[in-house]
Each structure stands twice: as C-alpha cells, then as structure tokens.
Design a protein around this motif. Structure first.
Motif, PDB file in Angstrom:
ATOM      1  N   LEU A   1      -1.993  -0.508  17.629  1.00 26.93           N
ATOM      2  CA  LEU A   1      -2.634   0.615  16.949  1.00 26.93           C
ATOM      3  C   LEU A   1      -1.893   1.924  17.168  1.00 26.93           C
ATOM      4  O   LEU A   1      -1.684   2.685  16.222  1.00 26.93           O
ATOM      5  CB  LEU A   1      -4.093   0.750  17.379  1.00 26.93           C
ATOM      6  CG  LEU A   1      -4.884   1.845  16.677  1.00 26.93           C
ATOM      7  CD1 LEU A   1      -4.893   1.616  15.165  1.00 26.93           C
ATOM      8  CD2 LEU A   1      -6.300   1.897  17.204  1.00 26.93           C
ATOM      9  N   LYS A   2      -1.462   2.204  18.383  1.00 28.74           N
ATOM     10  CA  LYS A   2      -0.774   3.474  18.643  1.00 28.74           C
ATOM     11  C   LYS A   2       0.524   3.555  17.850  1.00 28.74           C
ATOM     12  O   LYS A   2       0.810   4.580  17.218  1.00 28.74           O
ATOM     13  CB  LYS A   2      -0.490   3.646  20.131  1.00 28.74           C
ATOM     14  CG  LYS A   2       0.154   4.974  20.443  1.00 28.74           C
ATOM     15  CD  LYS A   2       0.335   5.195  21.918  1.00 28.74           C
ATOM     16  CE  LYS A   2       0.952   6.566  22.136  1.00 28.74           C
ATOM     17  NZ  LYS A   2       1.216   6.823  23.538  1.00 28.74           N
ATOM     18  N   GLU A   3       1.306   2.490  17.841  1.00 30.34           N
ATOM     19  CA  GLU A   3       2.562   2.511  17.088  1.00 30.34           C
ATOM     20  C   GLU A   3       2.303   2.592  15.582  1.00 30.34           C
ATOM     21  O   GLU A   3       3.017   3.272  14.864  1.00 30.34           O
ATOM     22  CB  GLU A   3       3.402   1.270  17.388  1.00 30.34           C
ATOM     23  CG  GLU A   3       4.746   1.302  16.707  1.00 30.34           C
ATOM     24  CD  GLU A   3       5.595   0.090  17.009  1.00 30.34           C
ATOM     25  OE1 GLU A   3       6.672  -0.013  16.401  1.00 30.34           O
ATOM     26  OE2 GLU A   3       5.194  -0.766  17.813  1.00 30.34           O
ATOM     27  N   MET A   4       1.258   1.917  15.119  1.00 33.48           N
ATOM     28  CA  MET A   4       0.938   1.977  13.695  1.00 33.48           C
ATOM     29  C   MET A   4       0.496   3.385  13.300  1.00 33.48           C
ATOM     30  O   MET A   4       0.829   3.875  12.236  1.00 33.48           O
ATOM     31  CB  MET A   4      -0.147   0.965  13.336  1.00 33.48           C
ATOM     32  CG  MET A   4      -0.456   0.913  11.849  1.00 33.48           C
ATOM     33  SD  MET A   4      -1.692  -0.302  11.428  1.00 33.48           S
ATOM     34  CE  MET A   4      -0.671  -1.747  11.221  1.00 33.48           C
ATOM     35  N   TRP A   5      -0.245   4.037  14.176  1.00 37.02           N
ATOM     36  CA  TRP A   5      -0.773   5.369  13.867  1.00 37.02           C
ATOM     37  C   TRP A   5       0.306   6.444  13.984  1.00 37.02           C
ATOM     38  O   TRP A   5       0.448   7.291  13.117  1.00 37.02           O
ATOM     39  CB  TRP A   5      -1.940   5.684  14.799  1.00 37.02           C
ATOM     40  CG  TRP A   5      -2.645   6.948  14.436  1.00 37.02           C
ATOM     41  CD1 TRP A   5      -2.438   8.172  14.973  1.00 37.02           C
ATOM     42  CD2 TRP A   5      -3.647   7.117  13.437  1.00 37.02           C
ATOM     43  NE1 TRP A   5      -3.255   9.101  14.389  1.00 37.02           N
ATOM     44  CE2 TRP A   5      -4.020   8.464  13.430  1.00 37.02           C
ATOM     45  CE3 TRP A   5      -4.284   6.252  12.559  1.00 37.02           C
ATOM     46  CZ2 TRP A   5      -4.973   8.979  12.576  1.00 37.02           C
ATOM     47  CZ3 TRP A   5      -5.243   6.759  11.707  1.00 37.02           C
ATOM     48  CH2 TRP A   5      -5.573   8.097  11.724  1.00 37.02           C
ATOM     49  N   VAL A   6       1.063   6.421  15.072  1.00 42.93           N
ATOM     50  CA  VAL A   6       2.047   7.460  15.359  1.00 42.93           C
ATOM     51  C   VAL A   6       3.387   7.147  14.702  1.00 42.93           C
ATOM     52  O   VAL A   6       4.094   8.050  14.274  1.00 42.93           O
ATOM     53  CB  VAL A   6       2.225   7.622  16.886  1.00 42.93           C
ATOM     54  CG1 VAL A   6       3.315   8.608  17.225  1.00 42.93           C
ATOM     55  CG2 VAL A   6       0.922   8.038  17.517  1.00 42.93           C
ATOM     56  N   GLY A   7       3.747   5.895  14.628  1.00 41.14           N
ATOM     57  CA  GLY A   7       5.051   5.489  14.125  1.00 41.14           C
ATOM     58  C   GLY A   7       5.947   5.100  15.272  1.00 41.14           C
ATOM     59  O   GLY A   7       5.627   5.312  16.449  1.00 41.14           O
ATOM     60  N   SER A   8       7.083   4.534  14.941  1.00 47.11           N
ATOM     61  CA  SER A   8       8.012   4.109  15.984  1.00 47.11           C
ATOM     62  C   SER A   8       8.715   5.326  16.562  1.00 47.11           C
ATOM     63  O   SER A   8       8.757   6.392  15.958  1.00 47.11           O
ATOM     64  CB  SER A   8       9.023   3.113  15.435  1.00 47.11           C
ATOM     65  OG  SER A   8       9.853   3.748  14.487  1.00 47.11           O
TER      66      SER A   8
END
Length: 144
Positions: A112-119
C-alpha cells in the motif's frame, strides 16, 4: 458549411432481466473508463519489476472481481430502487468497490505505501519502468 448529425454513443444498453421487451439498463462510458484506468494501473503496478515474459495477474484478477461486484451492487440497487429513484449513478458503487478492493488488497500484500507514494526511483534510468511496461517504441521525450 454542411453539418453532420452523427452522434457518438455515450452508454451501453443492457436488456433488463425479467423486464418487458425493450426495457434496458444503461451503463455510461465513464462507468467503464474511470474504474478501468485504476484496473490498468493495478496491473502495471503488479508487473513493475516482472522480468519474465508472462505477466503477473495478482492485482488484475482481484480488480476485475471488485469491478464485477460493483456492477452487481449497481444492478441490485436498481432492482431494489435504492434512493427512491429510477436511476443510480453506477460510479457510486463501482468506485468504492474497485478502489476499496485495491486499497485492501495492497494493504494485505504490504504494497500500500509503495502504491500510494510511488517507487523511490530517481527517474535517471533512460530505459526505465514505463518504457519496459508500455513497449519498446520511441517516446516523445525529445520532441520540442
């Protein structure tokens, strides 16, 4: 000047189950396109590090299932006449099911964090993720 009276279709018509001949349920293109963009994003997100030629479907299948669940909720709301009106905007059911399903599934997988913030990629790789995922054709990045 000659004016054309052609019009573009703006919705899908589905025959009503158990209804009279000629009764249709309507589904607008926005009800397909907006959730469809999220479904495509989920599929690209899932394959962002995939090096094999076979695509991963871990986010695609649950996203499509969530979309179908949203459609079923829409048709159920129409059948039960929720809200006391004949038509209900399908996005009232499609967006929460697809977006909620995406958030819940990404949280369950720990993405979720990577999906929300991006890589955390700095974007300096010329043959980066976007080019690999979308295709090998040339880009307009050098166009003036």
């Amino acid at each position: 000047r000659e004016v054309s009276n052609e019009s573009l279709p703006m919705l899908f018509l589905f025959p009503r189950l158990g209804g009279n001949v000629g009764d249709f349920s309507m589904l607008g293109y926005g009800d397909v396109i907006l959730p469809g963009l999220l479904i495509v994003h989920n599929h690209l997100f899932d394959n962002r590090y995939n090096e094999s030629s076979k695509p991963r479907l871990a986010y695609l299948v649950p996203s499509i299932v969530a979309y179908v669940a949203g459609l079923l909720l829409t048709f159920l709301a129409l059948h039960l006449q929720v809200g006391g009106q004949g038509g209900q905007p399908a996005l009232c059911y499609l967006v929460p099911t697809v977006l909620g399903g995406t958030v819940a599934y990404a949280h369950f997988r720990g993405d979720l964090k990577e999906m929300w913030v991006g890589s955390q990629d700095d974007g300096t790789d010329p043959d980066g993720e976007g080019e690999r995922l979308i295709g090998t054709g040339s880009t307009n990045s050098s166009a003036v």
